[in-house]
Design an enzyme around this catalytic site. Structure first.
Site, short mmCIF file in Angstrom:
data_model
loop_
_atom_site.label_atom_id
_atom_site.label_comp_id
_atom_site.label_asym_id
_atom_site.label_seq_id
_atom_site.Cartn_x
_atom_site.Cartn_y
_atom_site.Cartn_z
N CYS A 1 1.02 -1.31 -0.45
CA CYS A 1 -0.23 -0.23 0.19
C CYS A 1 0.79 1.28 0.30
O CYS A 1 1.98 1.31 0.86
CB CYS A 1 -0.11 0.04 1.18
SG CYS A 1 -2.25 1.34 1.65
N CYS B 1 -0.26 4.90 6.80
CA CYS B 1 -1.02 4.90 7.76
C CYS B 1 -0.35 4.37 9.26
O CYS B 1 0.47 3.38 8.47
CB CYS B 1 -2.42 4.57 8.11
SG CYS B 1 -3.43 5.06 6.19
N CYS C 1 -0.68 0.58 10.41
CA CYS C 1 -1.37 -0.72 9.51
C CYS C 1 0.11 -1.10 9.15
O CYS C 1 1.08 -0.37 8.54
CB CYS C 1 -1.56 -0.30 7.66
SG CYS C 1 -2.52 -1.53 7.01
N CYS D 1 -17.05 -9.22 3.91
CA CYS D 1 -16.36 -8.14 4.17
C CYS D 1 -15.34 -8.27 2.95
O CYS D 1 -14.38 -9.22 2.71
CB CYS D 1 -15.66 -7.58 5.47
SG CYS D 1 -17.16 -7.65 6.80
N CYS E 1 -20.14 -6.66 2.28
CA CYS E 1 -19.71 -5.02 2.44
C CYS E 1 -18.29 -5.21 1.57
O CYS E 1 -17.10 -6.09 1.72
CB CYS E 1 -19.72 -4.89 3.46
SG CYS E 1 -18.66 -3.24 4.50
N CYS F 1 -20.97 1.19 7.24
CA CYS F 1 -20.33 1.05 8.00
C CYS F 1 -18.30 1.69 8.48
O CYS F 1 -17.96 1.26 7.06
CB CYS F 1 -19.65 -0.43 7.49
SG CYS F 1 -18.56 -1.47 8.66
N ARG G 1 -19.86 -3.95 16.53
CA ARG G 1 -18.76 -4.91 16.13
C ARG G 1 -17.27 -4.73 17.14
O ARG G 1 -16.92 -4.14 16.60
CB ARG G 1 -18.68 -5.13 14.53
CG ARG G 1 -17.37 -6.14 14.33
CD ARG G 1 -17.43 -6.22 12.64
NE ARG G 1 -18.97 -6.26 12.11
CZ ARG G 1 -18.64 -5.11 10.80
NH1 ARG G 1 -18.18 -4.44 10.61
NH2 ARG G 1 -19.81 -5.21 10.60
#
Length: 390
Positions: free
Chosen positions: A67, A71, A74, A111, A144, A204, A274
Site C-alpha cells: 500500500c 497510516c 497498518c 467483507c 460489504c 460501515c 462489532r
C-alpha cells in the site's frame, strides 16, 4: 464526573435525551470497580435492540500489502517491515471460494477488502465481478466492500453489482488524524462514507483505539460516527505490528476495552457494534463478557493477522447464551467440530497434519489454547494454499 450509568440507559430506552459528551467521558474514566455496572447499563441497550443475536462477519483480503499510504497503525503501509502476506488481486473464483468458508461458519456478511488508497475504475470492475459471482453462488449473503477512498461513480457501480454496504473507518478524531497519517485526510474518509450512502450502500465506519488518543479525542470520534448515521460501527484494538510506527504501543487493558465498547454503545444504542481486530489480544478472557455490549464480530482471522479459532468464536457465542444471526436453528459448534474431524482424517491420510485444516486451538498451530500477546501474521486462507481459519 460521576454518573449513574443505569439511569442513562433507562433514560435512553424511555425516549429521553441521548448520551452526552460529558457522560461518555465519564464512561471512559470509570474505575475498574465501576466497569461491570457500565457493562450492565450498555447491555440493556444491546438486548433491547438486538436481543441475544450475534451477527457474524467474515473477511476476505482480496489484495494484501504493497500500500502507498503511510497510516502508522497498518502492517500494509508504505515502508512497513511487518512480515505479512503480500499478493496482488486474487481471481474472482478464489474470492468466492474463500467467502464460502465463512458462510459455512455462519457468517451472514462477507467483507471484501483490498489494500491501497483507493481503487481505479478497473479495480472496481474487478470487484464488481467478484460481488456478482458471490451473489450468484450465495444469494442470501450480504457483501460489504472496503477498497479505500472512492472516486465519483465508483460507489454506484458497486451498488449495481449487488454490494450491500461499504466500509471506510474514520479510525480516530479529526484533530488526531494528522498524527497517524499524512498521505490522505480525515475529510476524504468522511466524503467516501457519504458517497457510499448516496449510492444506497449501508455505511460501515468505525475506530481503531489504542493509538495514543486522549479520552476527549476518542469521544469526539465516537460522536463523529454518530453524526455519520452509518449502520454499523467496528471497533478495532491496535495490533502493534513490529515494523510499524506504533510498534510497542500498549495502552489498552481488557477493562479499558470494555469501557470503550460501552461508550460507543451508549452513544449509538441502535447501531450494529462489532468487536473487531485485536479483540483476542486486548479483551482476552473478557471477550465473552463483551458480547453483552457488542452484537457483531469477525469470525476467525483478519486481514494480515491470525485471530482466535473460528471454533472458539462459535463456542464463545454459544456459551454466553447467544445465537448467530441467521443461523438460530443450527448448531454451528457441532457442525464445525464435524468439519474439523473430517479434515483431520484427511490430513492424517495425506501425512500432513498441519496445514490442510483450520487449527482448533486459539493460538493456531502449537498454540495450546493460548493466544499470543503479539500480533501473529496470517499465513493461511486468502493468498495461500492453506485452508482458512473459518
Amino acid at each position: 464526573m460521576n454518573h449513574n450509568f443505569k439511569l442513562i440507559s433507562e433514560r435512553i430506552l424511555a425516549g429521553g435525551n441521548p448520551t452526552t459528551r460529558e457522560e461518555a467521558l465519564s464512561m471512559l474514566a470509570a474505575s475498574d470497580e465501576q466497569t461491570l455496572s457500565l457493562v450492565e447499563a450498555a447491555s440493556d441497550l444491546r438486548r433491547y435492540y438486538f436481543s441475544n443475536t450475534v451477527k457474524v462477519n467474515y473477511l476476505v483480503n482480496l489484495k494484501s500489502g504493497l500500500c502507498p499510504e503511510d497510516c502508522g497503525y497498518c502492517s500494509q503501509r508504505l515502508g512497513s517491515q511487518a512480515e505479512i502476506l503480500k499478493y496482488t488481486w486474487m481471481k474472482p473464483q478464489e474470492a468466492v471460494e474463500q467467502a464460502g468458508y465463512g458462510i459455512a461458519g455462519g457468517a451472514s456478511r462477507i467483507c471484501m477488502v483490498a489494500s491501497g488508497k483507493g481503487p481505479t475504475d478497473r479495480d472496481v470492475e474487478r470487484v464488481a465481478t467478484m460481488i456478482e459471482d458471490l451473489k450468484d453462488e450465495y444469494p442470501q449473503a450480504e457483501v460489504c466492500a472496503c477498497l479505500g477512498i472512492l472516486k465519483e461513480g465508483q460507489a454506484q457501480r458497486l451498488s449495481e453489482a449487488g454490494a450491500d454496504a461499504y466500509n471506510h473507518n474514520l479510525n480516530t478524531s479529526e484533530d488526531h488524524y494528522q498524527n497517524i497519517c499524512s498521505t490522505h485526510t480525515y475529510q476524504e474518509r468522511v466524503d467516501t462514507v457519504s458517497a457510499a450512502q448516496e449510492a444506497g450502500l449501508s455505511a460501515c465506519s468505525g475506530l481503531i483505539v489504542g493509538m495514543k488518543e486522549t479520552d476527549q479525542q476518542l469521544v469526539e470520534a465516537i460522536f463523529a460516527l454518530k453524526n455519520l448515521e452509518g449502520d454499523s460501527i467496528p471497533v478495532n484494538f491496535l495490533m502493534p505490528f513490529a515494523g510499524t510506527p506504533l510498534e510497542d504501543t500498549w495502552e489498552l487493558t481488557p477493562l479499558r476495552c470494555l469501557r470503550i465498547l460501552c461508550a460507543v454503545r451508549m452513544v449509538n444504542p441502535e447501531k450494529e457494534l462489532r468487536m473487531a481486530g485485536g479483540r483476542e489480544m486486548h479483551l482476552r478472557s473478557l471477550q465473552g463478557l463483551a458480547l453483552n455490549v457488542v452484537n457483531s464480530l469477525f469470525l476467525g482471522d483478519y486481514l494480515t493477522s491470525e485471530g482466535q479459532s473460528a471454533l472458539d468464536d462459535l463456542k464463545m457465542i454459544q456459551d454466553g447464551g447467544f445465537v448467530v444471526l441467521g443461523a438460530e436453528d443450527r448448531n454451528l459448534v457441532a457442525e464445525h467440530e464435524a468439519i474439523l474431524r473430517e479434515k483431520k482424517l484427511e490430513s492424517v491420510a495425506s501425512n500432513n497434519s498441519c496445514g490442510t485444516a483450520p487449527c482448533s486451538s486459539s493460538g493456531g498451530c502449537g498454540g495450546q489454547g493460548e493466544f499470543s500477546s503479539l500480533p501473529v501474521p496470517r499465513k493461511r486462507g486468502a493468498g495461500t494454499d492453506v485452508a482458512p481459519n473459518a
